[in-house]
Design a protein around this motif. Structure first.
Motif, PDB file in Angstrom:
ATOM      1  N   ARG A   1       0.889  -1.169   0.000  1.00  0.00           N
ATOM      2  CA  ARG A   1       0.000   0.000   0.000  1.00  0.00           C
ATOM      3  C   ARG A   1       0.920   1.209   0.000  1.00  0.00           C
ATOM      4  O   ARG A   1       1.615   1.458   0.982  1.00  0.00           O
ATOM      5  N   ARG A   2       0.963   1.914  -1.109  1.00  0.00           N
ATOM      6  CA  ARG A   2       1.936   2.989  -1.284  1.00  0.00           C
ATOM      7  C   ARG A   2       1.716   4.163  -0.334  1.00  0.00           C
ATOM      8  O   ARG A   2       2.661   4.863   0.010  1.00  0.00           O
ATOM      9  N   ASN A   3       0.498   4.387   0.130  1.00  0.00           N
ATOM     10  CA  ASN A   3       0.258   5.526   1.024  1.00  0.00           C
ATOM     11  C   ASN A   3       0.736   5.264   2.450  1.00  0.00           C
ATOM     12  O   ASN A   3       1.190   6.171   3.141  1.00  0.00           O
ATOM     13  N   THR A   4       0.667   4.013   2.918  1.00  0.00           N
ATOM     14  CA  THR A   4       1.079   3.699   4.289  1.00  0.00           C
ATOM     15  C   THR A   4       2.418   2.965   4.339  1.00  0.00           C
ATOM     16  O   THR A   4       3.042   2.910   5.399  1.00  0.00           O
ATOM     17  N   GLY A   5       2.826   2.370   3.234  1.00  0.00           N
ATOM     18  CA  GLY A   5       4.050   1.578   3.205  1.00  0.00           C
ATOM     19  C   GLY A   5       3.862   0.162   3.716  1.00  0.00           C
ATOM     20  O   GLY A   5       4.803  -0.619   3.788  1.00  0.00           O
ATOM     21  N   GLU A   6       2.613  -0.192   4.072  1.00  0.00           N
ATOM     22  CA  GLU A   6       2.324  -1.536   4.559  1.00  0.00           C
ATOM     23  C   GLU A   6       2.619  -2.556   3.460  1.00  0.00           C
ATOM     24  O   GLU A   6       2.266  -2.354   2.294  1.00  0.00           O
ATOM     25  N   MET A   7       3.269  -3.663   3.844  1.00  0.00           N
ATOM     26  CA  MET A   7       3.697  -4.649   2.877  1.00  0.00           C
ATOM     27  C   MET A   7       3.340  -6.057   3.358  1.00  0.00           C
ATOM     28  O   MET A   7       3.392  -6.348   4.548  1.00  0.00           O
ATOM     29  N   HIS A   8       2.972  -6.923   2.402  1.00  0.00           N
ATOM     30  CA  HIS A   8       2.702  -8.335   2.693  1.00  0.00           C
ATOM     31  C   HIS A   8       3.362  -9.170   1.612  1.00  0.00           C
ATOM     32  O   HIS A   8       3.274  -8.837   0.430  1.00  0.00           O
ATOM     33  N   GLN A   9       4.039 -10.237   2.018  1.00  0.00           N
ATOM     34  CA  GLN A   9       4.692 -11.144   1.077  1.00  0.00           C
ATOM     35  C   GLN A   9       4.343 -12.581   1.413  1.00  0.00           C
ATOM     36  O   GLN A   9       4.217 -12.939   2.582  1.00  0.00           O
ATOM     37  N   THR A  10       4.213 -13.400   0.369  1.00  0.00           N
ATOM     38  CA  THR A  10       3.939 -14.821   0.520  1.00  0.00           C
ATOM     39  C   THR A  10       4.767 -15.592  -0.492  1.00  0.00           C
ATOM     40  O   THR A  10       4.918 -15.155  -1.632  1.00  0.00           O
ATOM     41  N   SER A  11       5.278 -16.736  -0.081  1.00  0.00           N
ATOM     42  CA  SER A  11       5.982 -17.642  -0.990  1.00  0.00           C
ATOM     43  C   SER A  11       5.546 -19.057  -0.637  1.00  0.00           C
ATOM     44  O   SER A  11       5.622 -19.466   0.521  1.00  0.00           O
ATOM     45  N   VAL A  12       5.079 -19.805  -1.646  1.00  0.00           N
ATOM     46  CA  VAL A  12       4.566 -21.158  -1.416  1.00  0.00           C
ATOM     47  C   VAL A  12       5.288 -22.129  -2.345  1.00  0.00           C
ATOM     48  O   VAL A  12       5.392 -21.894  -3.547  1.00  0.00           O
ATOM     49  N   ASN A  13       5.788 -23.224  -1.764  1.00  0.00           N
ATOM     50  CA  ASN A  13       6.377 -24.308  -2.533  1.00  0.00           C
ATOM     51  C   ASN A  13       5.435 -25.500  -2.386  1.00  0.00           C
ATOM     52  O   ASN A  13       5.401 -26.146  -1.339  1.00  0.00           O
ATOM     53  N   TYR A  14       4.666 -25.772  -3.427  1.00  0.00           N
ATOM     54  CA  TYR A  14       3.677 -26.839  -3.358  1.00  0.00           C
ATOM     55  C   TYR A  14       4.315 -28.225  -3.417  1.00  0.00           C
ATOM     56  O   TYR A  14       3.695 -29.198  -3.012  1.00  0.00           O
ATOM     57  N   LEU A  15       5.554 -28.334  -3.899  1.00  0.00           N
ATOM     58  CA  LEU A  15       6.232 -29.627  -3.933  1.00  0.00           C
ATOM     59  C   LEU A  15       6.661 -30.067  -2.538  1.00  0.00           C
ATOM     60  O   LEU A  15       6.582 -31.239  -2.199  1.00  0.00           O
ATOM     61  N   THR A  16       7.116 -29.121  -1.720  1.00  0.00           N
ATOM     62  CA  THR A  16       7.536 -29.448  -0.358  1.00  0.00           C
ATOM     63  C   THR A  16       6.404 -29.279   0.649  1.00  0.00           C
ATOM     64  O   THR A  16       6.517 -29.724   1.790  1.00  0.00           O
ATOM     65  N   GLY A  17       5.316 -28.581   0.257  1.00  0.00           N
ATOM     66  CA  GLY A  17       4.198 -28.336   1.164  1.00  0.00           C
ATOM     67  C   GLY A  17       4.483 -27.260   2.186  1.00  0.00           C
ATOM     68  O   GLY A  17       3.865 -27.223   3.241  1.00  0.00           O
ATOM     69  N   ARG A  18       5.416 -26.352   1.885  1.00  0.00           N
ATOM     70  CA  ARG A  18       5.805 -25.301   2.826  1.00  0.00           C
ATOM     71  C   ARG A  18       5.419 -23.933   2.280  1.00  0.00           C
ATOM     72  O   ARG A  18       5.446 -23.684   1.081  1.00  0.00           O
TER      73      ARG A  18
END
Length: 104
Positions: free
Chosen positions: A48-65
């Motif tokens: 969110r460019r106005n607040t700088g709030e950030m969320h990140q996700t990374s999923v590896n479906y082969l390892t289930g993590r």
């Protein structure tokens, strides 16, 4: 879009310059499973460019993590929270829709 080592890589970016402060990127990695292009990896980042709030996700479906992080663009440190991916039907290229609403 690119093909590398037998995997299909798709990158979708969103940047709103009017009516929203959102900016996001979604990266998908698919591999042929004998029947369909199966999702084996997914990455998502949202700012969110106005607040700088950030969320990140990374999923590896082969390892289930899966790893998720929330923070701010003002902070260089990323604190990842690891979890297991719930078992369910395998996601394929034909089931992710337009990609913009998919969240892993």
């Amino acid at each position: 879009m690119r093909i590398d080592n037998g995997s299909l890589h798709l990158h979708i970016a969103f940047f709103a310059n009017a009516g929203s402060w959102s900016m996001s990127n979604r990266r998908f990695q698919f591999k042929w499973n004998g029947e369909a292009m199966a999702l084996i990896g997914f990455e998502y980042s949202h700012v969110r460019r106005n607040t700088g709030e950030m969320h990140q996700t990374s999923v590896n479906y082969l390892t289930g993590r899966r790893k998720d992080a929330k923070g701010s663009i003002e902070d260089d440190e990323t604190n990842w929270i690891w979890s297991e991916v719930p078992k369910g039907p395998q996601t394929t290229l034909s089931t992710i829709g337009n990609g913009f609403e998919f969240e892993g």
